[in-house]
Scaffold this motif. Structure first.
Motif, PDB file in Angstrom:
ATOM      1  N   ASP A 110       0.826  -1.201   0.000  1.00 15.72           N
ATOM      2  CA  ASP A 110       0.000   0.000   0.000  1.00 15.72           C
ATOM      3  C   ASP A 110       0.867   1.259   0.000  1.00 15.72           C
ATOM      4  N   SER A 111       0.247   2.358  -0.419  1.00 11.18           N
ATOM      5  CA  SER A 111       1.009   3.584  -0.653  1.00 11.18           C
ATOM      6  C   SER A 111       1.543   4.209   0.636  1.00 11.18           C
ATOM      7  N   SER A 112       1.032   3.772   1.795  1.00  6.74           N
ATOM      8  CA  SER A 112       1.498   4.361   3.051  1.00  6.74           C
ATOM      9  C   SER A 112       3.011   4.165   3.214  1.00  6.74           C
ATOM     10  N   ARG A 113       3.535   3.132   2.584  1.00  3.53           N
ATOM     11  CA  ARG A 113       4.986   2.907   2.712  1.00  3.53           C
ATOM     12  C   ARG A 113       5.777   4.032   2.044  1.00  3.53           C
ATOM     13  N   GLN A 114       5.227   4.530   0.930  1.00  2.00           N
ATOM     14  CA  GLN A 114       5.899   5.658   0.266  1.00  2.00           C
ATOM     15  C   GLN A 114       5.841   6.906   1.146  1.00  2.00           C
ATOM     16  N   LEU A 115       4.695   7.114   1.768  1.00  6.64           N
ATOM     17  CA  LEU A 115       4.552   8.284   2.643  1.00  6.64           C
ATOM     18  C   LEU A 115       5.555   8.208   3.793  1.00  6.64           C
TER      19      LEU A 115
ATOM     20  N   ASP B 164      -3.942  -1.623   9.402  1.00  8.02           N
ATOM     21  CA  ASP B 164      -2.639  -2.265   9.498  1.00  8.02           C
ATOM     22  C   ASP B 164      -1.760  -1.828   8.324  1.00  8.02           C
ATOM     23  N   ASN B 165      -1.195  -0.646   8.454  1.00  7.96           N
ATOM     24  CA  ASN B 165      -0.291  -0.222   7.378  1.00  7.96           C
ATOM     25  C   ASN B 165       0.929   0.489   7.968  1.00  7.96           C
ATOM     26  N   ALA B 166       1.779   0.965   7.080  1.00  2.00           N
ATOM     27  CA  ALA B 166       3.082   1.493   7.507  1.00  2.00           C
ATOM     28  C   ALA B 166       2.989   2.748   8.372  1.00  2.00           C
ATOM     29  N   LEU B 167       1.791   3.362   8.420  1.00  2.00           N
ATOM     30  CA  LEU B 167       1.663   4.599   9.197  1.00  2.00           C
ATOM     31  C   LEU B 167       1.719   4.362  10.704  1.00  2.00           C
ATOM     32  N   ASN B 168       1.487   3.126  11.120  1.00  2.00           N
ATOM     33  CA  ASN B 168       1.538   2.831  12.556  1.00  2.00           C
ATOM     34  C   ASN B 168       2.989   2.722  13.007  1.00  2.00           C
ATOM     35  N   ILE B 169       3.455   3.744  13.683  1.00  2.00           N
ATOM     36  CA  ILE B 169       4.828   3.691  14.197  1.00  2.00           C
ATOM     37  C   ILE B 169       4.774   3.995  15.687  1.00  2.00           C
ATOM     38  N   LEU B 170       5.097   3.001  16.459  1.00  2.00           N
ATOM     39  CA  LEU B 170       4.965   3.079  17.910  1.00  2.00           C
ATOM     40  C   LEU B 170       5.651   4.326  18.469  1.00  2.00           C
ATOM     41  N   GLU B 171       4.948   5.058  19.289  1.00  4.08           N
ATOM     42  CA  GLU B 171       5.422   6.259  19.990  1.00  4.08           C
ATOM     43  C   GLU B 171       5.693   7.452  19.068  1.00  4.08           C
ATOM     44  N   VAL B 172       5.542   7.254  17.764  1.00  9.46           N
ATOM     45  CA  VAL B 172       5.881   8.328  16.830  1.00  9.46           C
ATOM     46  C   VAL B 172       4.639   8.894  16.143  1.00  9.46           C
ATOM     47  N   THR B 173       3.719   8.010  15.712  1.00  8.07           N
ATOM     48  CA  THR B 173       2.551   8.511  14.981  1.00  8.07           C
ATOM     49  C   THR B 173       1.259   8.255  15.754  1.00  8.07           C
ATOM     50  N   ALA B 174       0.296   9.119  15.495  1.00  9.95           N
ATOM     51  CA  ALA B 174      -1.080   8.899  15.960  1.00  9.95           C
ATOM     52  C   ALA B 174      -1.926   9.019  14.702  1.00  9.95           C
ATOM     53  N   VAL B 175      -2.550   7.924  14.310  1.00 10.95           N
ATOM     54  CA  VAL B 175      -3.263   7.915  13.033  1.00 10.95           C
ATOM     55  C   VAL B 175      -4.764   7.842  13.255  1.00 10.95           C
ATOM     56  N   ARG B 176      -5.476   8.760  12.614  1.00  6.77           N
ATOM     57  CA  ARG B 176      -6.936   8.687  12.610  1.00  6.77           C
ATOM     58  C   ARG B 176      -7.344   8.252  11.212  1.00  6.77           C
ATOM     59  N   ARG B 177      -8.197   7.234  11.135  1.00  8.59           N
ATOM     60  CA  ARG B 177      -8.578   6.706   9.822  1.00  8.59           C
ATOM     61  C   ARG B 177     -10.076   6.873   9.609  1.00  8.59           C
ATOM     62  N   ILE B 178     -10.412   7.346   8.414  1.00  8.89           N
ATOM     63  CA  ILE B 178     -11.832   7.494   8.104  1.00  8.89           C
ATOM     64  C   ILE B 178     -12.113   6.939   6.703  1.00  8.89           C
ATOM     65  N   ASP B 179     -13.363   6.577   6.480  1.00 13.32           N
ATOM     66  CA  ASP B 179     -13.792   6.158   5.140  1.00 13.32           C
ATOM     67  C   ASP B 179     -15.308   6.290   5.044  1.00 13.32           C
ATOM     68  N   LEU B 180     -15.793   6.382   3.817  1.00  5.33           N
ATOM     69  CA  LEU B 180     -17.241   6.442   3.605  1.00  5.33           C
ATOM     70  C   LEU B 180     -17.909   5.187   4.146  1.00  5.33           C
ATOM     71  N   ARG B 181     -17.169   4.085   4.072  1.00  3.62           N
ATOM     72  CA  ARG B 181     -17.658   2.816   4.633  1.00  3.62           C
ATOM     73  C   ARG B 181     -16.524   2.203   5.435  1.00  3.62           C
TER      74      ARG B 181
END
Ligand SMILES: C[S@@+](CC[C@H](N)C(=O)[O-])C[C@H]1O[C@@H](n2cnc3c(N)ncnc32)[C@H](O)[C@@H]1O
Length: 401
Positions: free
Chosen positions: A132-137, A188-205
């Motif tokens: 998934d593209s999160s790895r590029q980010l 479950d993607n690359a954006l989850n980095i312990l102690e470094v990121t806080a990710v909020r995820r949204i979608d239409l569904r």
């Protein structure tokens, strides 16, 4: 005319890791969940068909393929048909054509709806795009991540030194990198980095816990806006450092609605950075890396110091920019500049165009206007010729403030 961040200094190139060989597409006969679901079928005829439109055929195909696995071709067909139906639905809604709306909604349902589309997209992520593209980010945010890790380590050491009697136990708190992922298919993607990121995820569904079911266009702003000049300034610590719109803009069926979505991104950024966040001096890769082979191949990168946050991560199918009658990368850059963005990273692969845009706020918008930059982007053919697509983004020039 695009406002592109200029490099300030150059450091050493990274060593190039072993290049992964692109493997043949793997068979999907086993090990994958079903993609399609029993759904109502429609007898309502759809009147507006073109010769190139294989809508009926593909929908029928999708219906009949309600079995545990889909081929790569099927996955693509399902995704393309879903986009086509959504586009027609948007037109029918705009025209108030009730019969057509019902017919198209039934067709979408017959195809498995958004659920089937999301599963097909997820399959596409792993198979066609090498992940998934999160790895590029995350690769682009690497220096931000490292700086935070280093700050955590340094502060931890300060706090835990045995002779440091007055140490504040909370002093190790380093500001998390706050990310809003719009159009999230998985937690479950690359954006989850312990102690470094806080990710909020949204979608239409929502496809599971951890993904809020909400339309980005209705999402509450980080803080109440009191300033007409710059909404984002009021977002303060409640806003986000990074907004991810990966393959979301092209999902939006209407050109004007795409422009509205881009405009709305500017309201969600965190502006106040006077908390305990590490410095943001970041590496910059050469612009528009072009990779014909691998979606996530590593490159030798020329490292250049540059500020990246707050930023918008945008991913579009490459043909949206490379083969559209109405849009080019230059045009996109001009549009985003008119909103206060500055291009800091870009990469094009065979299938996708990735870009990272730093948001510089109303001052940057004003500067753009002062220099005579375009602020109104209507649907205008800039790339005539056969075999092109009609992907388009319209901006009306009203910055919403
Ligand atoms: C092709 S999927 C992309 C998923 C993932 N981000 C990726 O890069 O593969 C597009 C997703 O965007 C979601 N989406 C489209 N418009 C949205 C909106 N206005 N608000 C929230 N989600 C949206 C759709 O529901 C769909 O799940």
């Amino acid at each position: 005319m695009a406002r592109v961040q200029q490099p300030t200094s150059t450091a050493k190139s990274k060593s190039k890791p072993t290049r992964r060989l692109k493997s043949k597409p793997r068979s999907l006969r086993s090990g994958r969940p079903p993609l399609l679901f029993p759904s109502p079928t429609s007898n309502i005829d759809i009147s507006r068909r073109t010769t190139k439109d294989t809508l009926k055929a593909t929908t029928t195909k999708a219906k009949s393929s309600a079995r545990p696995t889909l081929s790569s071709k099927h996955t693509r067909t399902l995704i393309n048909t879903h986009h086509l139906l959504q586009k027609r639905l948007a037109t029918a809604r705009a025209q108030g054509d009730t019969l057509q709306i019902q017919a198209l909604e039934a067709q979408l349902a017959a195809q498995g709806g958004l659920k089937a589309y999301q599963l097909a997209s997820r399959t596409g992520q792993s198979r066609d795009r090498g992940g998934d593209s999160s790895r590029q980010l995350v690769r682009w945010l690497e220096a931000e991540v490292s700086a935070r890790r280093e700050a955590i380590r340094a502060r931890g050491q300060r706090v835990h030194r045995p002779d440091n009697a007055n140490a504040d136990p909370n002093a190790h708190a380093v500001a998390l990198l706050r990310i809003l992922e719009v159009g999230a298919l998985s937690t479950d993607n690359a954006l989850n980095i312990l102690e470094v990121t806080a990710v909020r995820r949204i979608d239409l569904r929502s496809s599971g816990p951890g993904i809020e079911e909400v339309d980005f266009m209705d999402l509450d702003l980080p803080a109440t806006c009191s300033s007409a000049d710059d909404h984002a300034a009021d977002a303060g610590d409640a806003g986000y450092d990074v907004l991810s719109l990966s393959l979301v803009l092209n999902y939006v069926p209407d050109a004007k609605a795409r422009g509205e979505m881009l405009k709305r991104t500017t309201l969600f950024f965190r502006r106040s950075r006077n908390h305990s966040s590490p410095p943001t001096s970041l590496p910059l890769a050469p612009h528009d890396e072009h990779d014909e082979h691998d979606e996530h191949d590593e490159h030798d990168e020329q490292i250049t110091e540059i500020r990246l946050l707050p930023c918008l991560f945008l991913v579009l199918p490459a043909p949206c920019l490379e083969n559209s009658r109405y849009l080019t990368s230059e045009q996109l850059a001009a549009m985003l500049s008119s909103l206060g963005y500055c291009l800091v990273r870009a990469k094009t692969t065979r299938k996708l165009h990735y870009s990272l845009w730093r948001y510089d706020g109303s001052a940057a918008r004003d500067e753009w206007v002062r220099k005579g930059g375009q602020t109104v982007f209507k649907k205008k053919e800039i790339n005539p010729g056969g075999g092109r697509n009609n992907f388009c983004i319209v901006l009306d020039g009203d910055d919403g403030s």
